[in-house]
Write an enzyme that holds these catalytic residues in place. Structure first.
Site, PDB file in Angstrom:
ATOM      1  N   TYR A 184       0.656   5.367   0.068  1.00 41.25           N
ATOM      2  CA  TYR A 184      -0.169   6.677   0.349  1.00 41.25           C
ATOM      3  C   TYR A 184       0.623   8.059   0.299  1.00 41.25           C
ATOM      4  O   TYR A 184       0.081   9.185   0.167  1.00 41.25           O
ATOM      5  CB  TYR A 184      -0.728   6.377   1.667  1.00 41.25           C
ATOM      6  CG  TYR A 184       0.223   6.542   2.704  1.00 41.25           C
ATOM      7  CD1 TYR A 184       0.874   5.318   3.000  1.00 41.25           C
ATOM      8  CD2 TYR A 184       0.672   7.590   3.444  1.00 41.25           C
ATOM      9  CE1 TYR A 184       1.917   5.106   4.060  1.00 41.25           C
ATOM     10  CE2 TYR A 184       1.553   7.436   4.651  1.00 41.25           C
ATOM     11  CZ  TYR A 184       2.096   6.226   4.856  1.00 41.25           C
ATOM     12  OH  TYR A 184       3.239   6.245   5.714  1.00 41.25           O
ATOM     13  N   GLY A 185       1.969   7.723   0.124  1.00 43.62           N
ATOM     14  CA  GLY A 185       2.828   8.999   0.072  1.00 43.62           C
ATOM     15  C   GLY A 185       3.566   9.116  -1.334  1.00 43.62           C
ATOM     16  O   GLY A 185       3.076   8.907  -2.403  1.00 43.62           O
ATOM     17  N   SER A 186       5.022   9.098  -1.258  1.00 45.17           N
ATOM     18  CA  SER A 186       5.745   9.301  -2.341  1.00 45.17           C
ATOM     19  C   SER A 186       5.735   7.838  -3.353  1.00 45.17           C
ATOM     20  O   SER A 186       6.120   8.031  -4.629  1.00 45.17           O
ATOM     21  CB  SER A 186       7.268   9.493  -2.014  1.00 45.17           C
ATOM     22  OG  SER A 186       7.707   8.322  -1.348  1.00 45.17           O
ATOM     23  N   GLU A 201      12.783   3.855   3.151  1.00 47.42           N
ATOM     24  CA  GLU A 201      11.886   4.464   4.201  1.00 47.42           C
ATOM     25  C   GLU A 201      12.507   4.302   5.587  1.00 47.42           C
ATOM     26  O   GLU A 201      11.913   4.396   6.513  1.00 47.42           O
ATOM     27  CB  GLU A 201      10.699   3.591   4.160  1.00 47.42           C
ATOM     28  CG  GLU A 201       9.843   3.403   2.951  1.00 47.42           C
ATOM     29  CD  GLU A 201       9.157   4.918   2.446  1.00 47.42           C
ATOM     30  OE1 GLU A 201       8.925   5.716   3.343  1.00 47.42           O
ATOM     31  OE2 GLU A 201       9.354   5.196   1.337  1.00 47.42           O
ATOM     32  N   PHE A 240       0.572  -1.230   0.135  1.00 47.85           N
ATOM     33  CA  PHE A 240      -0.155  -0.071   0.063  1.00 47.85           C
ATOM     34  C   PHE A 240       0.900   1.185  -0.012  1.00 47.85           C
ATOM     35  O   PHE A 240       1.696   1.424   1.076  1.00 47.85           O
ATOM     36  CB  PHE A 240      -0.799  -0.168   1.029  1.00 47.85           C
ATOM     37  CG  PHE A 240      -1.886   1.223   1.251  1.00 47.85           C
ATOM     38  CD1 PHE A 240      -2.580   1.465   0.427  1.00 47.85           C
ATOM     39  CD2 PHE A 240      -1.500   2.128   2.425  1.00 47.85           C
ATOM     40  CE1 PHE A 240      -3.417   2.834   0.413  1.00 47.85           C
ATOM     41  CE2 PHE A 240      -2.307   3.098   2.522  1.00 47.85           C
ATOM     42  CZ  PHE A 240      -3.281   3.512   1.647  1.00 47.85           C
TER      43      PHE A 240
HETATM   44  C1  SIN Z   1       4.264   6.031   1.123  1.00 52.21           C
HETATM   45  O1  SIN Z   1       4.702   6.482   0.213  1.00 52.21           O
HETATM   46  O2  SIN Z   1       3.507   4.893   1.164  1.00 52.21           O
HETATM   47  C2  SIN Z   1       5.140   6.053   2.586  1.00 52.21           C
HETATM   48  C3  SIN Z   1       5.677   7.553   2.925  1.00 52.21           C
HETATM   49  C4  SIN Z   1       6.609   7.826   1.771  1.00 52.21           C
HETATM   50  O3  SIN Z   1       7.542   7.365   1.316  1.00 52.21           O
HETATM   51  O4  SIN Z   1       6.259   9.292   1.429  1.00 52.21           O
END
Ligand code: SIN
Length: 179
Positions: A10-12, A87, A8
């Site tokens: 949700y960000g980058s 991460e 999943f």
């Molecule tokens: C993600 O993208 O799901 C995790 C947070 C990020 O790396 O911005």
């Protein structure tokens, strides 16, 4: 790594995926919201001037939309290893229940920066968060790029997220007023 590993984002990960996947689809996680409450000292900021990136925050009555990626079985282990490294600035690999289209649920992997990690910044007034994002930059590029790319990815998927929307508008306004 078991067959059918789902991840999943949700960000980058939604706009800078950076790995192969077999298929992807929109999904949501219940009981979580996306917030710019995690400090970034290794990607979008520095230890002296951290940027802000998203994490998931527990919120029983809400849910967070993002993208579920099905990883190729033969690459899943390497992809997860690479993501663990990417991460590493405070995120923990965590399993969550993902709700796909037509209500089907599957278990997926995601990365959450919990409040006890050393880079966690937590809640602040949105104007302050916007200012911090506007001025931060790190080895992966500007913090502004991170939020504006995320904002665009959410828009492209018709995902409404008031927190990201408000911050993106504040940042665009701040940019206009300083140019
Ligand atoms: C993600 O993208 O799901 C995790 C947070 C990020 O790396 O911005």
């Amino acid at each position: 790594m078991a067959n059918k590993t789902w991840l999943f984002g949700y960000g980058s990960i939604m706009w800078n995926t950076g790995f192969n996947f077999e298929t992807s689809e929109l999904c949501h996680v219940k009981g979580w919201v996306r917030r710019f409450w995690q400090g970034s000292t290794d990607h979008r900021g520095t230890p002296e001037f951290p940027g802000r990136v998203v994490t998931l925050i527990e919120s029983a009555s809400e849910h967070c939309w993002g993208t579920a990626y099905r990883l190729p079985a033969c690459e899943a282990t390497n992809i997860i290893e690479d993501l663990d490294y990417r991460e590493k600035g405070g995120y923990n690999r965590t399993e969550l229940l993902l709700t796909l289209s037509r209500g089907r649920t599957i278990t997926g992997i995601t990365y959450i920066a919990h409040p006890h990690n050393p880079n966690y910044l937590g809640e602040s007034p949105l104007e302050d968060i916007a200012r911090q994002i506007s001025f931060s930059t790190g080895p992966s590029g500007s913090n502004k790029e991170y939020i504006l790319e995320l904002h665009q990815a959410l828009e492209q998927h018709n995902i409404q997220d008031g927190h990201v929307e408000t911050l993106a508008q504040l940042i665009l306004r701040q940019t206009e007023s300083t140019s």
